[in-house]
Design an enzyme around this catalytic site. Structure first.
Site, PDB file in Angstrom:
ATOM      1  N   ASP A 104     -36.844 -37.808 -26.448  1.00 57.66           N
ATOM      2  CA  ASP A 104     -37.919 -38.801 -26.313  1.00 57.66           C
ATOM      3  C   ASP A 104     -37.308 -40.202 -26.367  1.00 57.66           C
ATOM      4  O   ASP A 104     -36.231 -40.398 -26.937  1.00 57.66           O
ATOM      5  CB  ASP A 104     -38.921 -38.664 -27.469  1.00 57.66           C
ATOM      6  CG  ASP A 104     -39.603 -37.312 -27.470  1.00 57.66           C
ATOM      7  OD1 ASP A 104     -39.670 -36.681 -26.403  1.00 57.66           O
ATOM      8  OD2 ASP A 104     -40.058 -36.901 -28.560  1.00 57.66           O
TER       9      ASP A 104
HETATM   10  N1  URA Z   1     -38.213 -32.759 -30.353  1.00 55.42           N
HETATM   11  C1  URA Z   1     -38.983 -33.860 -30.248  1.00 55.42           C
HETATM   12  O1  URA Z   1     -40.112 -33.879 -30.711  1.00 55.42           O
HETATM   13  N2  URA Z   1     -38.465 -34.932 -29.620  1.00 55.42           N
HETATM   14  C2  URA Z   1     -37.215 -34.984 -29.111  1.00 55.42           C
HETATM   15  O2  URA Z   1     -36.787 -36.012 -28.582  1.00 55.42           O
HETATM   16  C3  URA Z   1     -36.424 -33.833 -29.243  1.00 55.42           C
HETATM   17  C4  URA Z   1     -36.944 -32.732 -29.863  1.00 55.42           C
END
Ligand code: URA
Length: 229
Positions: A104
């Protein structure tokens, strides 16, 4: 490998541009006028153009560990923040480099980048169970009950499958270390939300054997394929 092909493969420019750079003696490899053929393109060469050092990638496949900072998108077409690929050298910007899975925009840590589509597919196929380790900073102090729930398995909102953490342990009441071997959308945040808590910061501390040891945020390192798993 033919020198023009080599320069093109390093993102120097079109065939025409590379030919012109060579004709004008602007290119040096390992400090010398380049040979017509690069004998060992699998080893990064010391390339200079007009005296400027240009980072080179091993061919045909390369593997790059990036220590992703927050506020960068894992996408070639970012919408709200700059792309993680913009953290790479300029001459690599137009090469076919893909991320292995996504982090993310606000997640930091280990992100593997490669042009090896087959290996990328292998690493992201759920049945291959590649282990990812995260450190999640929690909004609410938690106790071992949270770890127990995560390892037992939780039902994600809008999903009818339970997902389990391989491992979950509190480092402090608001810092959780967790390992998963699947990679659903926002998986860690959704698993913790399913336990009535919230992630305020997420860092991926390992992907397979890869960590960010020795790599500052926003920086990267070329690694060998054999280092990944
Ligand atoms: N899980 C998440 O919620 N976000 C990420 O960036 C990676 C794994």
């Amino acid at each position: 490998m033919n020198i023009i092909k080599y320069l093109q493969s390093q993102g120097i420019g079109s065939r025409k541009v590379c030919q012109a750079l060579l004709a004008n003696n602007c290119v040096a490899i390992n400090g010398e006028t380049p040979p017509d053929d690069i004998a060992d393109p699998a080893t990064p060469q010391m390339l200079t153009i007009d005296g400027e050092n240009i980072p080179t990638l091993p061919l045909p496949h390369f593997y790059i560990v990036l220590n992703k900072p927050a506020n960068f998108e894992t996408s070639h077409k970012p919408q709200h923040y700059p792309s993680v690929f913009s953290l790479l050298p300029l001459n690599w910007q137009n090469l076919d480099i893909q991320a292995v899975g996504r982090l993310d925009a606000d997640t930091t840590g280990v992100l593997l980048l490669t042009n090896d589509g087959k290996f990328n597919h292998f690493l992201t196929t759920p049945k291959n169970h590649i282990i990812k380790t995260y450190h999640a900073t929690l909004k609410h102090p938690a106790d071992d009950e949270l770890c127990h729930k995560l390892v037992q398995g939780v039902l994600l909102h809008d999903d009818n499958e339970t997902v389990k953490a391989l491992f979950a342990k509190l480092i402090t009441p608001t810092l959780l270390a967790m390992k998963i071997d699947s990679g659903k959308y926002h998986q860690v945040k959704r698993m913790i939300a399913a336990c009535s808590n919230r992630v305020v910061h997420l860092e991926r501390t390992a992907f397979g054997n890869l960590t960010t040891d020795g790599i500052k945020q926003g920086e990267w390192r070329i690694i060998q394929k054999a280092e990944v798993i």
